[in-house]
Design a protein around this motif. Structure first.
Motif, PDB file in Angstrom:
ATOM      1  N   TYR A 196     -43.716   2.020  -5.760  1.00  0.00           N
ATOM      2  CA  TYR A 196     -45.302   3.116  -5.769  1.00  0.00           C
ATOM      3  C   TYR A 196     -46.313   3.156  -4.499  1.00  0.00           C
ATOM      4  O   TYR A 196     -46.112   3.093  -3.993  1.00  0.00           O
ATOM      5  CB  TYR A 196     -46.410   1.951  -6.914  1.00  0.00           C
ATOM      6  N   ASP A 225     -53.138  -5.170  -8.245  1.00  0.00           N
ATOM      7  CA  ASP A 225     -52.158  -4.413  -8.858  1.00  0.00           C
ATOM      8  C   ASP A 225     -51.676  -4.976 -10.194  1.00  0.00           C
ATOM      9  O   ASP A 225     -52.124  -6.048 -10.817  1.00  0.00           O
ATOM     10  CB  ASP A 225     -51.129  -4.451  -8.461  1.00  0.00           C
ATOM     11  N   ARG A 281     -48.516   1.011  -0.106  1.00  0.00           N
ATOM     12  CA  ARG A 281     -47.621   1.008  -1.639  1.00  0.00           C
ATOM     13  C   ARG A 281     -47.015  -0.777  -2.107  1.00  0.00           C
ATOM     14  O   ARG A 281     -47.339  -1.148  -1.001  1.00  0.00           O
ATOM     15  CB  ARG A 281     -46.017   1.207  -0.626  1.00  0.00           C
ATOM     16  N   ARG A 284     -49.297   4.481  -4.085  1.00  0.00           N
ATOM     17  CA  ARG A 284     -50.883   4.351  -4.913  1.00  0.00           C
ATOM     18  C   ARG A 284     -51.533   4.868  -3.829  1.00  0.00           C
ATOM     19  O   ARG A 284     -52.415   4.485  -3.443  1.00  0.00           O
ATOM     20  CB  ARG A 284     -50.960   2.769  -5.091  1.00  0.00           C
ATOM     21  N   PRO A 330     -48.116  -0.707  -9.760  1.00  0.00           N
ATOM     22  CA  PRO A 330     -49.100   0.469  -9.660  1.00  0.00           C
ATOM     23  C   PRO A 330     -50.414  -0.813  -9.541  1.00  0.00           C
ATOM     24  O   PRO A 330     -50.941  -1.436  -9.814  1.00  0.00           O
ATOM     25  CB  PRO A 330     -49.309   0.659 -11.301  1.00  0.00           C
ATOM     26  N   VAL A 331     -51.439   0.037  -9.171  1.00  0.00           N
ATOM     27  CA  VAL A 331     -53.050  -0.241  -8.662  1.00  0.00           C
ATOM     28  C   VAL A 331     -53.262  -0.515 -10.644  1.00  0.00           C
ATOM     29  O   VAL A 331     -53.040   1.062 -11.134  1.00  0.00           O
ATOM     30  CB  VAL A 331     -53.358   0.248  -7.100  1.00  0.00           C
ATOM     31  N   THR A 387     -53.878   4.642   0.625  1.00  0.00           N
ATOM     32  CA  THR A 387     -52.456   4.955  -0.066  1.00  0.00           C
ATOM     33  C   THR A 387     -52.703   3.980   0.352  1.00  0.00           C
ATOM     34  O   THR A 387     -51.678   3.327   1.932  1.00  0.00           O
ATOM     35  CB  THR A 387     -51.984   6.342   0.900  1.00  0.00           C
ATOM     36  N   ILE A 427     -57.249   6.398  -9.201  1.00  0.00           N
ATOM     37  CA  ILE A 427     -56.833   5.890  -9.142  1.00  0.00           C
ATOM     38  C   ILE A 427     -55.478   6.540  -9.519  1.00  0.00           C
ATOM     39  O   ILE A 427     -55.322   6.840 -10.468  1.00  0.00           O
ATOM     40  CB  ILE A 427     -56.950   4.421 -10.275  1.00  0.00           C
ATOM     41  N   GLU A 428     -54.149   6.347  -8.526  1.00  0.00           N
ATOM     42  CA  GLU A 428     -53.076   7.583  -8.923  1.00  0.00           C
ATOM     43  C   GLU A 428     -51.936   6.525  -8.283  1.00  0.00           C
ATOM     44  O   GLU A 428     -52.265   6.519  -7.596  1.00  0.00           O
ATOM     45  CB  GLU A 428     -53.206   8.601  -8.002  1.00  0.00           C
ATOM     46  N   ASN A 429     -50.971   6.079  -9.702  1.00  0.00           N
ATOM     47  CA  ASN A 429     -49.918   6.144  -8.810  1.00  0.00           C
ATOM     48  C   ASN A 429     -48.764   6.291  -9.447  1.00  0.00           C
ATOM     49  O   ASN A 429     -48.789   6.966 -11.040  1.00  0.00           O
ATOM     50  CB  ASN A 429     -49.489   4.446  -9.947  1.00  0.00           C
TER      51      ASN A 429
END
Ligand SMILES: [Zn+2]
Length: 653
Positions: A554, A576, A598, A556, A602-603, A596, A545-547
């Motif tokens: 964000y 999130d 938005r 995500r 953040p997730v 991906t 998981i990248e935010n």
């Protein structure tokens, strides 16, 4: 064949393990139990979307052209456990080519000695203890072609092709060919010596299960070849449809349950002579015993008769109820049951191996008196399973030797659906702190089996009874359940279309895939074909998981991998920091994907397959990933089936 891998005793063992597991895990999953108990109560509903296909064009028994018909007169000697019989086999060459030989299946010869094809194969993990206390056999005394006035044409020294130790699959040369559309009548006399009941048929004291007992034509294919095979441990059924008229002579104290309708019943001195007739079936079996009690019930115009050991009234009433519910459910989903009657035989405890079997219009259940009292629907499952076979092998006459999963796998799946629809969700064991569904039990039993062999393997191709049971029963059912989950109930809708289209026909895997394509689309068909025909598997894993802040919002990125090559679409749920849930669909193509989205925050948590629709997912422990340490993935524990899955995972062999 048997309900689940291993039949009643195996089912009871697994349920016992499940119940024990439930006790062990009860504390750990008290939370799950509490949440699951809060699920709203709903009436069971199991209707596929869209209107049910019309049934008015469906084939009935009078539309079936008889190809292999039998008129037999059989006398049971209850002391020697032998059946002496004579009669006629009427055969119509419905193929496109002249036929210059027959193949006769003499299955009772599987119990002649220990070197037969049947007894050489280990049954480990599947039914059939290898104890045959008294051997069995069938002796064809004579076979003659009536119109040709031939004498005896039976090759008395013949054995199964390429196997001198087996005499269950016999080629009979004919003095002249039978032309296409020509009918030939063969007169036959034979004596069947029943074995002690160890493997499906035989006797135990005065109980007699008389199945696979007469010289039976192999299946004539449209191209004029015979689909024939020795009696193998994991398959026996494949035949043309025909009309049966069988007179059975037993001691006057005996009751008889048989394929077909009772046409007459006479007592002559110390004997009782009963005649049963049935159009449009592919086999005939009967049970005879002087210990039967009887209970009956009508359901939708079908007379259901249960013959059971005296004193087991409770079991009989459970089985009659399950059969009535099953007839209604299967009739609705797979086309109406075309016969006037159904007979349930509950063998006595000493003849357990005769239980859990299916023959046309006759099924066998089983279990001792205590079984009706266990807090699990074992007898319901057994009855529903054997009843589903009336469609999947009976009305839809597949080749069990070539494609056992089209028989047992479709039946296992149909049983799951019927149990849920007629007894309620998670209804296998419903007195626990949390209930267990049959689908979860099947799923647990097939985990890790995918690389042993493809599901669509012929019966003789499985290395062990355990492989056979896990793949043919459990994995096939799990694949069909996944079709339901991933493609809008396509499993059930496809089976409905397949059963209707192939009523009184002999379809194969490609016919099933055609039905899946028609009902679920190309993607569903591709999944089914890959899942049934290859060793492909699927295990979804949330890997990252990248935010990244992107202006006010964000970006995500969530990466999901699928280990294994089995392509199946799946839903991914993102939650999130603000608690907002977003669901994203992955089409399942390729080995991984980065999804991906938005959003305003953040997730934190990602869960693959939040509704547990993809039952082929090999491991659920890697389906969730959270950036918050020790957080449960939301919803995960809400689903009682998840708790059951963990429990079963722990106790599954
Ligand atoms: Zn079965």
């Amino acid at each position: 064949m048997k309900a689940r891998g291993g039949g009643p005793s195996e089912l009871v063992r697994q349920l016992g393990a499940a119940i024990l597991g439930a006790a062990c895990f009860a504390l750990a999953f008290a939370l799950a139990a509490t949440i699951s108990a809060m699920r709203p109560l709903e009436a069971p509903a199991d209707s596929p979307p869209g209107a049910a296909p019309s049934t008015d064009h469906l084939k009935g028994i009078d539309d079936v052209v008889p190809i292999a018909s039998y008129t037999l007169s059989a006398k049971l000697d209850a002391n020697t456990h032998a059946v002496t019989a004579s009669g006629e086999i009427r055969f119509k060459n419905a193929s496109s080519r002249a036929v210059d030989h027959l193949f006769l299946h003499l299955y009772m010869n599987a119990f002649e000695h220990e070197r037969t094809v049947f007894r050489r194969k280990s049954g480990s993990g599947m039914r059939g203890e290898d104890v045959v206390e008294t051997s069995g056999s069938i002796v064809v005394e004579s076979l003659s072609w009536k119109e040709q006035g031939t004498g005896d044409i039976f090759p008395h020294d013949a054995h199964t092709p390429n196997d001198v130790d087996d005499r269950t699959d016999i080629l009979v040369p004919l003095p002249r060919a039978i032309e296409p559309n020509e009918e030939a009548i063969f007169e036959v006399r034979f004596r069947t010596n029943l074995p002690s009941v160890a493997l499906r048929a035989g006797y135990s004291d005065s109980f007699h299960m008389v199945a696979q007992w007469f010289p039976k034509l192999a299946k004539l294919e449209p191209d004029g070849t015979w689909a024939h095979f020795p009696y193998e441990r994991f398959s026996e059924f494949y035949s043309n449809y025909g009309d049966y008229d069988v007179t059975i002579d037993v001691p006057s104290t005996f009751d008889v349950g048989a394929t077909g309708s009772l046409a007459s019943d006479e007592r002559i001195g110390e004997r009782r002579v009963l005649r049963f007739t049935q159009r449009a079936v592919g086999d005939f079996a009967f049970a005879a015993w002087d210990g039967f009690a009887e209970a009956t019930r009508q359901a939708d115009g079908v007379a259901i008769r249960c013959l059971f050991p005296r004193g087991q009234d409770r079991a009989a009433s459970i089985e009659l109820e399950a059969a009535a519910r099953g007839l209604a459910y299967y009739g609705d989903k797979f086309g109406p049951y075309p016969y006037d009657q159904l007979t349930i035989v509950h063998p006595p405890s000493g003849a357990g191996e005769a239980g859990g079997m299916e023959y046309p219009t006759l099924i066998t259940t089983g279990g001792g008196p205590w079984q009706a009292l266990v807090p699990a629907r074992v007898l319901e499952v057994l009855t529903l399973h054997e009843l589903a076979h009336q469609w999947f092998y009976g009305i839809v006459g597949t080749n069990e030797n070539a494609s056992p999963f089209l028989d047992e796998g479709l039946t296992s799946y149909a049983t799951e659906r019927a149990l849920v629809a007629t007894y309620g969700e998670d209804s296998l064991v419903d007195v626990l702190p949390f209930p267990v569904s049959l689908a979860e039990l099947e799923r647990a039993s097939q985990l890790g089996s995918y690389d042993r062999a493809p599901v669509a393997t012929r019966a003789g191709g499985f290395e062990s009874g355990s492989d056979y049971a896990r793949l043919v029963y459990s994995r096939a059912a799990t694949i069909l359940r996944t079709l339901d989950g991933a493609f809008d109930d396509a499993g059930l809708r496809s089976l409905g279309a397949y059963a209707r289209t192939n009523r009184f026909a002999h379809p194969n895997l490609s016919n099933l895939v055609d039905a899946i394509r028609e009902q679920g689309g190309d993607e569903a068909a591709a999944f089914a074909e890959q899942a049934f025909s290859t060793r492909a598997s699927a295990d979804f894993v949330v890997t990252s998981i990248e935010n990244q802040r992107d202006g006010d919002a964000y970006r995500r990125d969530v990466t999901i991998e699928r280990r294994g090559t089995l392509e199946v679409p799946v839903t991914v749920e993102l939650v999130d920091e603000a608690g907002v849930e977003t669901r994203v669909q992955w089409d399942g193509r390729g080995a991984s994907t980065t999804l991906t989205t938005r959003g305003g925050s953040p997730v934190r948590t990602v869960l693959v397959d939040p509704e547990r629709r993809i039952l082929v997912d090999e491991s659920r422990s890697n389906d969730a990933l959270s950036l918050t340490p020790h957080a449960f993935a939301p919803r995960t524990l809400v689903l009682s089936s998840f708790a059951a899955a963990l429990m079963l995972h722990a106790v599954a062999p």
